[in-house]
Every structure is written in C-alpha cells, then in structure tokens.
Design an enzyme around this catalytic site. Sequence first.
Site, PDB file in Angstrom:
ATOM      1  N   GLN A 309      -2.732   0.439   6.413  1.00  0.00           N
ATOM      2  CA  GLN A 309      -3.850   1.298   6.791  1.00  0.00           C
ATOM      3  C   GLN A 309      -4.219   1.099   8.260  1.00  0.00           C
ATOM      4  O   GLN A 309      -4.476  -0.033   8.693  1.00  0.00           O
ATOM      5  CB  GLN A 309      -5.071   1.006   5.920  1.00  0.00           C
ATOM      6  CG  GLN A 309      -4.866   1.285   4.447  1.00  0.00           C
ATOM      7  CD  GLN A 309      -4.517   0.021   3.673  1.00  0.00           C
ATOM      8  OE1 GLN A 309      -3.746  -0.803   4.149  1.00  0.00           O
ATOM      9  NE2 GLN A 309      -5.082  -0.127   2.481  1.00  0.00           N
ATOM     10  N   GLN A 331      -0.159   5.579   8.087  1.00  0.00           N
ATOM     11  CA  GLN A 331      -0.992   5.528   6.882  1.00  0.00           C
ATOM     12  C   GLN A 331      -2.471   5.627   7.261  1.00  0.00           C
ATOM     13  O   GLN A 331      -2.937   4.915   8.162  1.00  0.00           O
ATOM     14  CB  GLN A 331      -0.745   4.228   6.101  1.00  0.00           C
ATOM     15  CG  GLN A 331      -1.543   4.133   4.806  1.00  0.00           C
ATOM     16  CD  GLN A 331      -1.165   2.939   3.951  1.00  0.00           C
ATOM     17  OE1 GLN A 331      -0.148   2.288   4.202  1.00  0.00           O
ATOM     18  NE2 GLN A 331      -1.956   2.648   2.939  1.00  0.00           N
ATOM     19  N   ASP A 332      -3.192   6.538   6.589  1.00  0.00           N
ATOM     20  CA  ASP A 332      -4.646   6.677   6.776  1.00  0.00           C
ATOM     21  C   ASP A 332      -5.026   7.141   8.191  1.00  0.00           C
ATOM     22  O   ASP A 332      -5.990   6.632   8.784  1.00  0.00           O
ATOM     23  CB  ASP A 332      -5.365   5.364   6.459  1.00  0.00           C
ATOM     24  CG  ASP A 332      -5.357   5.038   4.972  1.00  0.00           C
ATOM     25  OD1 ASP A 332      -4.719   5.782   4.204  1.00  0.00           O
ATOM     26  OD2 ASP A 332      -5.975   4.036   4.592  1.00  0.00           O
ATOM     27  N   ASP A 353      -1.274   8.997   2.531  1.00  0.00           N
ATOM     28  CA  ASP A 353      -2.716   9.286   2.413  1.00  0.00           C
ATOM     29  C   ASP A 353      -3.345   9.562   3.781  1.00  0.00           C
ATOM     30  O   ASP A 353      -4.444   9.099   4.084  1.00  0.00           O
ATOM     31  CB  ASP A 353      -3.451   8.103   1.765  1.00  0.00           C
ATOM     32  CG  ASP A 353      -2.850   7.676   0.440  1.00  0.00           C
ATOM     33  OD1 ASP A 353      -2.180   8.499  -0.196  1.00  0.00           O
ATOM     34  OD2 ASP A 353      -3.029   6.501   0.051  1.00  0.00           O
ATOM     35  N   ARG A 420      -2.800  12.638  -3.808  1.00  0.00           N
ATOM     36  CA  ARG A 420      -2.910  11.805  -5.006  1.00  0.00           C
ATOM     37  C   ARG A 420      -4.360  11.345  -5.135  1.00  0.00           C
ATOM     38  O   ARG A 420      -5.090  11.244  -4.137  1.00  0.00           O
ATOM     39  CB  ARG A 420      -1.949  10.621  -4.958  1.00  0.00           C
ATOM     40  CG  ARG A 420      -2.141   9.682  -3.779  1.00  0.00           C
ATOM     41  CD  ARG A 420      -1.173   8.515  -3.861  1.00  0.00           C
ATOM     42  NE  ARG A 420      -1.352   7.580  -2.748  1.00  0.00           N
ATOM     43  CZ  ARG A 420      -1.012   6.295  -2.802  1.00  0.00           C
ATOM     44  NH1 ARG A 420      -0.476   5.803  -3.919  1.00  0.00           N
ATOM     45  NH2 ARG A 420      -1.194   5.507  -1.763  1.00  0.00           N
ATOM     46  N   TRP A 422      -7.254   9.162  -5.175  1.00  0.00           N
ATOM     47  CA  TRP A 422      -7.740   7.844  -4.787  1.00  0.00           C
ATOM     48  C   TRP A 422      -8.888   7.395  -5.691  1.00  0.00           C
ATOM     49  O   TRP A 422      -8.980   6.229  -6.071  1.00  0.00           O
ATOM     50  CB  TRP A 422      -8.178   7.905  -3.323  1.00  0.00           C
ATOM     51  CG  TRP A 422      -8.673   6.630  -2.741  1.00  0.00           C
ATOM     52  CD1 TRP A 422      -8.336   5.355  -3.119  1.00  0.00           C
ATOM     53  CD2 TRP A 422      -9.587   6.487  -1.650  1.00  0.00           C
ATOM     54  NE1 TRP A 422      -8.972   4.440  -2.331  1.00  0.00           N
ATOM     55  CE2 TRP A 422      -9.743   5.101  -1.418  1.00  0.00           C
ATOM     56  CE3 TRP A 422     -10.263   7.393  -0.834  1.00  0.00           C
ATOM     57  CZ2 TRP A 422     -10.578   4.602  -0.401  1.00  0.00           C
ATOM     58  CZ3 TRP A 422     -11.075   6.899   0.178  1.00  0.00           C
ATOM     59  CH2 TRP A 422     -11.240   5.524   0.376  1.00  0.00           C
TER      60      TRP A 422
END
Length: 514
Positions: A309, A331-332, A353, A420, A422
């Site tokens: 993240q 990521q993130d 994500d 997806r 969370w």
Amino acid sequence: MSPVVIILVVSLFLSPTIFAYPAEDVKIWCSQTPHPQPCEYFLSHNPSKTPIKQKSDFLKLSKQLALERGSKALDHVFSLGLKCRNAREKAAWADCLELYQQTISRLNKTVNPSATCTQTDAQTWLSTALTNLETCRTGFIELGVSDYVLPLMSNNVSKLISNTLAINNVNVPYGEPNYKEGFPTWVKGGDRKLLQSSSPASQANIVVAKDGSGNYKTIKEAVTAASKRSGSGRYVIYVKAGTYKENVEIKLKNIMLVGDGIGKTIITGSKSVGGGATTFNSATLAAVGDAFIARDITVQNTAGAAKHQAVALRSGSDLSVFYRCSFEGYQDTLYVHSQRQFYRECNIYGTVDFIFGNAAVVIQNCNIYPRYPPNKTNTITAQGRMDPNQNTGISIHNSRVTAASDLKPSQSSVKTYLGRPWKEYSRTVFMKTYLDSLIAPAGWMEWSGNFALKTLYYGEYANTGPGSSTANRVKWGGYKVITSSSVASQFTVANFIAGSSWLPATNVPYTAGL
C-alpha cells in the site's frame, strides 16, 4: 484543534442531566436501531432534560450521545501516546489521534444549533465519522501493533454512530443512494471560482517555484504561509513546473492547488506500508480541509509494487474537486477516503485496489490505466462502505479503462477486474464507460470467499468496448446489470453528490445526468 479545545466545544451542546427516561421508552426507541444494546445502556446512564416524544427528538439525542462517547474515546486515544513503545505504534497512534479529532469535528457540526446541516450533510458527516474510526483500527492492524494500544472505547462509538446513521436515513431501496440536493452554506460560490486567466500566476495568492522565482521553493512552505491568511475565502497556490519531492497535507479550507499541467508540475513521494507507514499516512498529497481544488498537477507515489500500500492522493475533503490531474502509483494509488468528491479529466494509474476508500465520489471523463502487476492480477476498485446507511460509493461515469503502456504487451496474461469488496456493503458502479479487452469476463473478484457477495452493490450500466459484455459476469446476489436509466441516474453527479448545487461555482465542466 487540540483535544482540550474539542472537549470544550462538545460541552456546549450537551444537556444537563435532569431527565430520566422510563426503561420501557428506552427499549422501544432503541429497538428501532441496528445496535439496541449500547443505545439502551447509554440512554439509561446518560439522561437528558428533553423527553423523547418523536423521531426528531431521538435523532437529536442520538447525535449527542455519539458526540459525548466519541469525546471520551478521544481522551482515551490521547492518553495512549505515552504508552507507545516504538515507531510503528507511534505512527498508528498519530493517525488515530488525527482521525478522532476529525470525527469530533464532524459530529459537532451535526449538533451545533448555529450551523446549517441538512439531512444529507448529516448523513455525509456521520458516514465520515464511522469511516474515520475504521481507518484508525486498520492502521493498528497494518503495522502489527499490539492489542493493548487499540482504543478500547471505539466499538461502542462506532455502534452509536451507526445507530444515528440509521435514524437519520430516509427509506430507500437497498443499493440505491440516499441523496438530497443541498450543500453547506459555508461554501460560497464566489470563493470557489477557478482561475479564468491563461496565466495562473496572475491570480495566485502564492507562487511556488523550485528555481526561486516564486514566493517559496516548496509546497509545504506555501501551505504554512496560507495558514496565516486573513479571512476564509478561496486561497490559490500556484505551483510552477518542476518535480517537488515532498509529502504535503492540507488541512485548511478553501485551498486551490494549481500547476502547469500533467507531467509538468509533479508532486512525488515514496512512503508505504512496506516502508513502515500506515496506508492513511503514506499519501504524497493529502487533502483534509473542505472545498479543496486541485488542477493541472501530477501526484505520484514511487514506492513501487513491492512496498504494497502506497497512496499518491488521499482526500477527506468535503466538496473537493480534482480537474486535469494525474495520480500515479501501484497498490492503493487514489484513496477516496471520505466526504463528497468529484474527479474530471484525470488519469489514474495502479495495480491493486488502486481506487479505494469510502467517499461518495463521482469519477467522470477520466482515464483509468491498470499497470503490470507482480502477481498477474489487477483490481481497479475496493470500495469501503461498512454500513448500509452510509451514503457512500464509487461511481465511474463516461470514462475509459485501458491498459497502461507497461501492461499492454502482456495484458492477455494478466487478469484485471473492475473491483472487489473491501468492506461488507461495498458499492461501486461503472456507467457508460469504455472497458477494453483487458477486463476479465467475470468482471469482479472476491475479497475472501463469500464475504460481502450478497450485501455489496456492484452495477454496470451501458458500458461499451470489448470488456463490457456482461454475459459471463459473476452471479453474486449483490451484482446488478443495470438496465433502468432511473436507477443509473441515482449515481450521477446531480444525484449522488448533489453536484448541481456546488460544482457550477468551480467552473469545472461536468455532466449532471447520464
């Protein structure tokens, strides 16, 4: 604001303890909430001078209870600072202290009799308060901090806020947003005008330039200077072309950050969970103060995929706007943390994500670029709605999802999903968006087994492109192929974030409906 000041503010709105509620009345009212036990306990132990005669009385008292218990929890969080034994514990604690202070600020706004607060404002700010507490908890878990440091009182506070969300909500079918036109009166249209001149420097309050030709060489210095301004109107910080290696958090209201264009004005950082930060605190640019605007800027997090993240932008700014910006990470990348947000003509790059959070957000006319992921799987969204009464979700409208340059040569060997879940009530829609062939036929990916598959709300409406076919999509209970324009319209700028009330004053182009 310090905890001491916050507690003083809270005390102004709490009634003297002179009225005891009959046990039967308490049970009847609390039975209508999702969490009756803490409702009954705290009503019984925290009487008020105002009897509960109707729902509005119950709502008012519920807000006050949430505020009072939240304030006590803030005291508890503040005291934990002395118990932190290492840098990781200190990092998680610092996030929590900030998040609890923001929570008390939002709860105060819902009960302050001198402040304007519509039903939708209250639902937004209560949603944010609940999100803040969950973000605090997540930070401790991410950094592997011992349980003894976790705020012990947060569970009851979360339940009281959840109860208040339910009481304040209007009755709408599950999955559809709770919306109402209107926006806070503290946002003055004239203060939010975008720069009209072709030369942003001509209307800027402060100019940032690495070469010394401006007022300051760093954005942080400019933000500090802005904190000393007189008045609360729109304050414009013009950042000249250049690469600014700094992490910036903007807590002031009505700040506009404007650059010379995508790829020209670049703010870059590399903080990450892998590097010892929380996801919340890894952001290169964090917008916290309300009514924030960013234009013509690139924001990067260069930590890389191996660091997990690593946020480029985090926004918890209510009524914030991002126009012609680029957000680049893995990521993130884009943390749409909370509040009401609008993105127009932006580029968003990432892998896992990479658009996530629990704001009410519309992403319109944007380019979404999945990159090459180390584990051969991309997930574009991970929406974090944890309560069915939160008025939050991610709406992606009239945009394009295509492979980034590093993914194009091997996109057939990588599975890319729209999202997806969370959290349990995760809510995301893609509408009238071009989906290229990189999108997996199933469309959406599980988070963990059957978790949230019946309670989520994932919708697709009138999308185009080779990846838009819904013939082989997931068969989850919460997944919907939206065919009704009236249902789809509830996720538009006008309805989902009441954008027709506040976006015109920004002069950012937008499409109000479908």
